[in-house]
Write an enzyme that holds these catalytic residues in place. Structure first.
Site, PDB file in Angstrom:
ATOM      1  N   ARG A 190     -49.720   4.334 -49.812  1.00 40.17           N
ATOM      2  CA  ARG A 190     -50.713   4.313 -48.857  1.00 40.17           C
ATOM      3  C   ARG A 190     -51.499   2.924 -48.604  1.00 40.17           C
ATOM      4  O   ARG A 190     -51.847   2.717 -47.781  1.00 40.17           O
ATOM      5  CB  ARG A 190     -51.658   5.479 -48.707  1.00 40.17           C
ATOM      6  CG  ARG A 190     -50.808   6.882 -48.539  1.00 40.17           C
ATOM      7  CD  ARG A 190     -51.659   7.955 -48.668  1.00 40.17           C
ATOM      8  NE  ARG A 190     -50.821   9.165 -48.445  1.00 40.17           N
ATOM      9  CZ  ARG A 190     -50.246   9.955 -49.125  1.00 40.17           C
ATOM     10  NH1 ARG A 190     -50.503   9.635 -50.664  1.00 40.17           N
ATOM     11  NH2 ARG A 190     -49.596  10.918 -49.006  1.00 40.17           N
TER      12      ARG A 190
ATOM     13  N   ASP B  43     -53.209  17.918 -49.580  1.00 38.68           N
ATOM     14  CA  ASP B  43     -53.200  17.782 -50.709  1.00 38.68           C
ATOM     15  C   ASP B  43     -53.861  19.182 -51.371  1.00 38.68           C
ATOM     16  O   ASP B  43     -52.968  19.790 -52.228  1.00 38.68           O
ATOM     17  CB  ASP B  43     -53.841  16.521 -51.505  1.00 38.68           C
ATOM     18  CG  ASP B  43     -53.356  15.543 -50.964  1.00 38.68           C
ATOM     19  OD1 ASP B  43     -52.294  14.701 -51.354  1.00 38.68           O
ATOM     20  OD2 ASP B  43     -54.123  14.790 -50.110  1.00 38.68           O
TER      21      ASP B  43
ATOM     22  N   ARG C 289     -51.564  21.856 -50.661  1.00 38.51           N
ATOM     23  CA  ARG C 289     -50.204  22.000 -51.251  1.00 38.51           C
ATOM     24  C   ARG C 289     -50.669  22.551 -52.685  1.00 38.51           C
ATOM     25  O   ARG C 289     -50.011  23.224 -53.411  1.00 38.51           O
ATOM     26  CB  ARG C 289     -49.910  20.695 -51.687  1.00 38.51           C
ATOM     27  CG  ARG C 289     -49.093  19.937 -50.361  1.00 38.51           C
ATOM     28  CD  ARG C 289     -48.838  18.232 -50.386  1.00 38.51           C
ATOM     29  NE  ARG C 289     -48.093  17.945 -49.373  1.00 38.51           N
ATOM     30  CZ  ARG C 289     -48.146  16.594 -49.014  1.00 38.51           C
ATOM     31  NH1 ARG C 289     -48.972  15.801 -49.563  1.00 38.51           N
ATOM     32  NH2 ARG C 289     -47.493  16.082 -47.980  1.00 38.51           N
TER      33      ARG C 289
ATOM     34  N   HIS D  69     -56.708  10.238 -50.656  1.00 38.35           N
ATOM     35  CA  HIS D  69     -55.307  11.154 -50.507  1.00 38.35           C
ATOM     36  C   HIS D  69     -54.235   9.959 -50.854  1.00 38.35           C
ATOM     37  O   HIS D  69     -53.745   9.225 -50.122  1.00 38.35           O
ATOM     38  CB  HIS D  69     -55.338  11.149 -48.876  1.00 38.35           C
ATOM     39  CG  HIS D  69     -54.000  11.519 -48.193  1.00 38.35           C
ATOM     40  ND1 HIS D  69     -53.315  12.770 -48.759  1.00 38.35           N
ATOM     41  CD2 HIS D  69     -53.389  11.030 -47.483  1.00 38.35           C
ATOM     42  CE1 HIS D  69     -52.174  12.983 -48.183  1.00 38.35           C
ATOM     43  NE2 HIS D  69     -52.280  11.795 -47.107  1.00 38.35           N
TER      44      HIS D  69
END
Length: 310
Positions: free
Chosen positions: A85, A145, A148, A172
């Site tokens: 990212r 996240d 998850r 993130h």
């Protein structure tokens, strides 16, 4: 209530679809340089509303964002397979320099909800470009996240994920911090609950769950090119929190004056989210190892933003 979405790619359109299915807003406006793409998504999603809620979904220009209570910033270039990212920075910061001023010209009172990756640094970019109070610029951060993490713990423990309370903090991305030390299930400390359930968490189990959370996006991108359903649903949930002044706690990214000794950085912590955006931060109890990991994550994000001049 009106919600704007700038960027009608996979994340923007998935967010619009989730908003329509949840009936979060009365009007959703999609804005994109590719007007045909925005119109096609808007029409397709509009045709789903008879099966869900009466939401008016349409394509528009920046001027059509006038009166929006929240504007999702999903404009930018997609993450490539194998690309982190943080490697997206240079390309997406240039996009925001064009987008943010135009959004605020039309909707100066809106809460900006940043979805473009790398989301923590892009939240900092949007905050600096906007001149808004820090709480009015909110990044989706580690909401996915965290979801998850809770889902994998729930699967292992054989309980509903809604009963699991655990956070992922920081970036993130690759340096994110899974907070095991304060995780709970039904109000009971995680390790105690796991023992009572006959599902004790071995180091191998924890490593597998950590890997499952940390590498999920890469697996999905390798398989189908992008992630969008999960984050679209998460963004719709954040929009609902803003529109309803919910004051719920979410692991979203926002400009933070100081975290673990690192100054002026945007990253994810548990935040109270309401009509004005971020209204407060709930700093969780962390182990020494988690504190150090969070400090390192903050430093990585700080350095990335500094390199861009933000």
């Amino acid at each position: 209530m009106k919600v704007g979405i700038v960027g009608s790619g996979m994340v923007g359109s998935a967010t619009a679809y989730a908003l329509a299915l949840l009936g979060v807003a009365r009007e959703v406006v999609l804005v994109d340089l590719d007007r045909k793409l925005a119109q096609a998504h808007a029409e397709d999603i509009l045709h789903a509303t008879p099966f869900a809620h009466p939401v008016w979904v349409r394509a528009g220009s920046y001027g059509d964002l006038e009166g929006a209570r929240a504007v999702v910033l999903a404009a930018g270039v997609a993450q490539r397979p194998g690309e982190t990212r943080l490697q997206l920075l240079d390309r997406n910061a240039q996009v925001f320099a064009q987008v943010v001023p135009r959004v605020l010209e039309a909707a100066p009172e809106a809460v900006l909800l940043v979805a473009t990756n790398p989301v923590d640094v892009m939240t900092q970019v949007a905050y600096r470009l906007s001149g808004l109070p820090p709480g009015r610029v909110v990044g989706s951060g580690t909401i996915l996240d965290t979801a998850r993490f809770r889902a994998l713990l729930a699967e292992y423990l054989r309980v509903a994920p809604q009963s699991v309370h655990a956070y992922v903090l920081g970036e993130h991305g690759d340096s994110e911090v899974l907070v095991w030390s304060s995780a709970q299930v039904g109000g009971v400390p995680l390790l105690e609950f796991a023992e009572a359930r006959g599902r004790a968490l071995s180091p191998e189990d924890r490593a597998r769950i950590d890997e499952g959370v940390r590498r999920a996006a890469y697996r999905i991108i390798e398989g189908k090119g992008a992630t969008y359903y999960g984050i679209g649903a998460g963004l719709a949930r954040l929009v609902r929190a803003i529109l309803t002044d919910e004051k719920g706690v979410y692991t979203v990214s926002a400009f933070t004056p100081e975290v673990e000794g690192v100054l002026e950085v945007s990253l994810s912590l548990p935040r109270i989210l309401g009509a004005g955006g971020v209204e407060g931060t709930v700093y969780p109890s962390l182990s020494p190892e988690e504190r150090e990991a969070l400090r390192r994550s903050a430093e990585i994000l700080k350095e990335a933003a500094f390199a861009l001049g933000f």
